[in-house]
Scaffold this active site. Structure first.
Site, PDB file in Angstrom:
ATOM      1  N   ARG A   1       0.841  -1.194   0.000  1.00  0.00           N
ATOM      2  CA  ARG A   1       0.000   0.000   0.000  1.00  0.00           C
ATOM      3  C   ARG A   1       0.866   1.230   0.000  1.00  0.00           C
ATOM      4  O   ARG A   1       1.724   1.379   0.870  1.00  0.00           O
ATOM      5  CB  ARG A   1      -0.878  -0.003   1.253  1.00  0.00           C
ATOM      6  CG  ARG A   1      -2.248  -0.452   0.980  1.00  0.00           C
ATOM      7  CD  ARG A   1      -3.206  -0.291   2.101  1.00  0.00           C
ATOM      8  NE  ARG A   1      -2.802   0.351   3.334  1.00  0.00           N
ATOM      9  CZ  ARG A   1      -3.652   0.696   4.277  1.00  0.00           C
ATOM     10  NH1 ARG A   1      -4.933   0.486   4.115  1.00  0.00           N
ATOM     11  NH2 ARG A   1      -3.243   1.248   5.385  1.00  0.00           N
TER      12      ARG A   1
ATOM     13  N   ASP B   1       4.552  -6.489   8.943  1.00  0.00           N
ATOM     14  CA  ASP B   1       5.664  -6.141   9.830  1.00  0.00           C
ATOM     15  C   ASP B   1       5.701  -7.050  11.060  1.00  0.00           C
ATOM     16  O   ASP B   1       6.779  -7.436  11.522  1.00  0.00           O
ATOM     17  CB  ASP B   1       5.557  -4.675  10.271  1.00  0.00           C
ATOM     18  CG  ASP B   1       6.061  -3.720   9.198  1.00  0.00           C
ATOM     19  OD1 ASP B   1       6.873  -4.149   8.352  1.00  0.00           O
ATOM     20  OD2 ASP B   1       5.632  -2.551   9.205  1.00  0.00           O
TER      21      ASP B   1
ATOM     22  N   ASP C   1       0.277  -3.526  11.701  1.00  0.00           N
ATOM     23  CA  ASP C   1       0.685  -3.950  10.357  1.00  0.00           C
ATOM     24  C   ASP C   1       1.049  -5.436  10.395  1.00  0.00           C
ATOM     25  O   ASP C   1       2.074  -5.815  10.972  1.00  0.00           O
ATOM     26  CB  ASP C   1       1.889  -3.118   9.892  1.00  0.00           C
ATOM     27  CG  ASP C   1       2.256  -3.406   8.444  1.00  0.00           C
ATOM     28  OD1 ASP C   1       2.364  -4.604   8.082  1.00  0.00           O
ATOM     29  OD2 ASP C   1       2.446  -2.441   7.678  1.00  0.00           O
TER      30      ASP C   1
ATOM     31  N   THR D   1      -1.271   7.427  -0.538  1.00  0.00           N
ATOM     32  CA  THR D   1      -2.607   7.278  -1.128  1.00  0.00           C
ATOM     33  C   THR D   1      -3.382   6.088  -0.563  1.00  0.00           C
ATOM     34  O   THR D   1      -4.600   5.997  -0.764  1.00  0.00           O
ATOM     35  CB  THR D   1      -2.493   7.060  -2.647  1.00  0.00           C
ATOM     36  OG1 THR D   1      -1.821   5.802  -2.874  1.00  0.00           O
ATOM     37  CG2 THR D   1      -1.703   8.172  -3.314  1.00  0.00           C
TER      38      THR D   1
END
Ligand code: PRP
Length: 209
Positions: free
Chosen positions: A103, A202, A199, A107
């Site tokens: 991603r 991660d 995340d 944006t």
């Protein structure tokens, strides 16, 4: 038949709580993603078509069955990799088609960087694997790719989805089948799922820094 299935199983809620906890280290986080993917796999494969298969048990001949369709597992890199092993354990003959997307931080739109689809046409059923469904942009891109490739039955497996992401998928693909452990209410201004788990990529790969 419910098109969007949110698993409501005590063990799913138990393991999801551990997954969400920020004190959960990467080794356990990976384990939890794996465990939860088993539940998702069980729900998403409950109606897989089978064909008859005659065998001999040690006692008698009997008619059993076997999976009759060509199945593709489509993990979205990176985090989707954490869900491959349980699916492949259950469906050892499945093909694995990797899609790399991240991603864009500005944006929040998916950027494709890898696409490993086989030559020789599509599969009958494709399971899109990604622990997180936030805006839904990454899964939508994966679905477009699979549609172009040829995959008449696409099912999305995600550990946590946001309500806006689910609504977007359902609006774009009203017949899409989606299997999730939980649907969280919102996205924050960075398009992270809230309460979410941070995340997933991660936390799986220990790259939080
Ligand atoms: C995360 C996540 C999904 C995507 C979800 O990936 O694993 O792929 O974002 O967001 P969306 O629904 O708004 O598209 P990320 O970009 O962090 O990449 P990573 O898996 O490599 O960490």
């Amino acid at each position: 038949m419910e098109l969007t299935v949110e698993l409501n199983h005590p063990l799913v809620r138990h393991h999801l709580t551990i997954l969400r906890d920020q004190s959960t280290p990467p080794s356990l986080f990976r384990h939890q993603v794996n465990r939860l993917a088993w539940f998702l796999a069980s729900a998403a494969t409950a109606d897989l078509p089978v064909e008859p298969r005659k065998i001999n048990t040690p006692l008698v001949e009997m008619m059993g069955c076997q999976i009759s369709k060509r199945i593709a597992l489509v993990p979205i890199l990176r985090a989707g990799l954490g869900m491959v092993e349980p699916l492949l354990s259950l469906i050892p003959e499945a093909e694995v088609w990797h899609l790399g997307m991240y991603r864009d931080e500005e944006t929040a739109r998916p950027v494709e960087y890898y696409c490993k689809l086989p030559t020789g046409g599509g599969a009958d059923i494709g399971f899109v694997l990604d622990p997180m469904l936030a805006t839904g942009g990454s899964v939508l891109s994966a679905i477009e790719i699979l549609n172009r490739w040829g995959c008449p039955d696409i099912r999305v497996l995600s550990v946590i989805a946001s309500r806006p992401g689910i609504d977007r998928l359902q609006a774009e693909y009203p017949k899409l089948r989606i299997f999730v452990c939980a649907i969280d209410a919102e996205l924050n201004d960075r398009k992270f799922i809230v309460p979410g788990l941070g995340d997933a990529g991660d936390r799986i790969f220990n790259t939080l820094g």
